[in-house]
Design a protein around this motif. Structure first.
Motif, PDB file in Angstrom:
ATOM      1  N   ILE A 214       0.839  -1.207   0.000  1.00 12.96           N
ATOM      2  CA  ILE A 214       0.000   0.000   0.000  1.00 12.96           C
ATOM      3  C   ILE A 214       0.872   1.254   0.000  1.00 12.96           C
ATOM      4  N   ALA A 215       1.809   1.336   0.921  1.00 11.12           N
ATOM      5  CA  ALA A 215       2.581   2.562   1.116  1.00 11.12           C
ATOM      6  C   ALA A 215       3.507   2.897  -0.050  1.00 11.12           C
ATOM      7  N   ASN A 216       4.056   1.899  -0.729  1.00 16.79           N
ATOM      8  CA  ASN A 216       5.042   2.167  -1.773  1.00 16.79           C
ATOM      9  C   ASN A 216       4.483   2.162  -3.185  1.00 16.79           C
ATOM     10  N   ASN A 217       3.207   1.941  -3.316  1.00 15.71           N
ATOM     11  CA  ASN A 217       2.542   2.056  -4.607  1.00 15.71           C
ATOM     12  C   ASN A 217       1.580   3.228  -4.472  1.00 15.71           C
ATOM     13  N   LYS A 218       1.900   4.334  -5.129  1.00 17.50           N
ATOM     14  CA  LYS A 218       1.112   5.562  -4.946  1.00 17.50           C
ATOM     15  C   LYS A 218      -0.354   5.361  -5.334  1.00 17.50           C
ATOM     16  N   TYR A 219      -0.626   4.528  -6.334  1.00 18.01           N
ATOM     17  CA  TYR A 219      -2.014   4.247  -6.700  1.00 18.01           C
ATOM     18  C   TYR A 219      -2.718   3.508  -5.563  1.00 18.01           C
ATOM     19  N   ASN A 220      -2.069   2.470  -5.031  1.00 18.06           N
ATOM     20  CA  ASN A 220      -2.662   1.721  -3.915  1.00 18.06           C
ATOM     21  C   ASN A 220      -2.870   2.626  -2.703  1.00 18.06           C
ATOM     22  N   LEU A 221      -1.936   3.521  -2.465  1.00 18.02           N
ATOM     23  CA  LEU A 221      -2.057   4.443  -1.334  1.00 18.02           C
ATOM     24  C   LEU A 221      -3.238   5.391  -1.526  1.00 18.02           C
ATOM     25  N   LEU A 222      -3.400   5.919  -2.728  1.00 16.72           N
ATOM     26  CA  LEU A 222      -4.536   6.808  -2.991  1.00 16.72           C
ATOM     27  C   LEU A 222      -5.865   6.056  -2.909  1.00 16.72           C
ATOM     28  N   LYS A 223      -5.891   4.804  -3.391  1.00 16.07           N
ATOM     29  CA  LYS A 223      -7.110   3.982  -3.259  1.00 16.07           C
ATOM     30  C   LYS A 223      -7.419   3.739  -1.785  1.00 16.07           C
ATOM     31  N   PHE A 224      -6.388   3.460  -0.975  1.00 13.18           N
ATOM     32  CA  PHE A 224      -6.565   3.277   0.465  1.00 13.18           C
ATOM     33  C   PHE A 224      -7.164   4.545   1.074  1.00 13.18           C
TER      34      PHE A 224
END
Length: 161
Positions: A34-44
């Motif tokens: 989550i933290a190192n994938n900016k897309y995953n972080l924004l989705k979170f």
């Protein structure tokens, strides 16, 4: 460890370091995903109702053009970067209003501005199109915060701009 692509390796072998009495301050692989994938972080952030910029993941020049319009271009600047990258690699602010001479003379050589037409030409001349994260551009100072937490207890915070 701080380099993005090294973090997953350290997390994978954390048990080995622990067995040798070496303590690593690193999150587990699921948290890093989550933290190192900016897309995953924004989705979170989106799923947790945490304020975030408007964003899209794209895989083609056609999607780039369509999402740029949705983000308000050409009236508004927008930015993009690979979802997973190190530092500012691949980060650009798309703007046709930046002064290229001013950027050339007054900015460091790692200028982050690129014109829409310039990006379009680069994409058309390339034999591939990388996955990119397009985001609403939020101007102003950038702040980063490193936090060390163990068992839910905050051990330290390092903010910087």
């Amino acid at each position: 460890p701080l380099v993005t692509k090294e973090l997953f390796v350290f997390a994978e072998y954390k048990h080995f370091f622990d067995s040798e009495g070496i303590n690593l301050s690193i999150s587990d692989s699921n948290q890093l995903h989550i933290a190192n994938n900016k897309y995953n972080l924004l989705k979170f952030c989106q799923n947790e109702n945490i304020p975030h910029p408007e964003f899209y993941i794209i895989n083609s020049l056609e999607e780039f053009k369509n999402k740029a319009k949705i983000l308000g271009y050409p009236g508004k600047e927008f930015c993009f970067k690979p979802p997973v990258s190190n530092g500012m690699r691949g980060f650009r602010i798309v703007s046709n209003t930046s002064n290229k001479m001013d950027n050339l003379i007054n900015e460091k050589p790692n200028n982050v501005y690129i014109g829409f037409d310039e990006f379009n030409q680069i994409a058309m001349d390339s034999d591939y199109f990388p996955e990119l994260l397009l985001m609403e551009y939020l101007p102003g100072s950038e702040y980063s915060v490193d936090v060390l937490v163990r068992n839910g207890e905050c051990l330290g915070v390092v903010p910087r701009s």
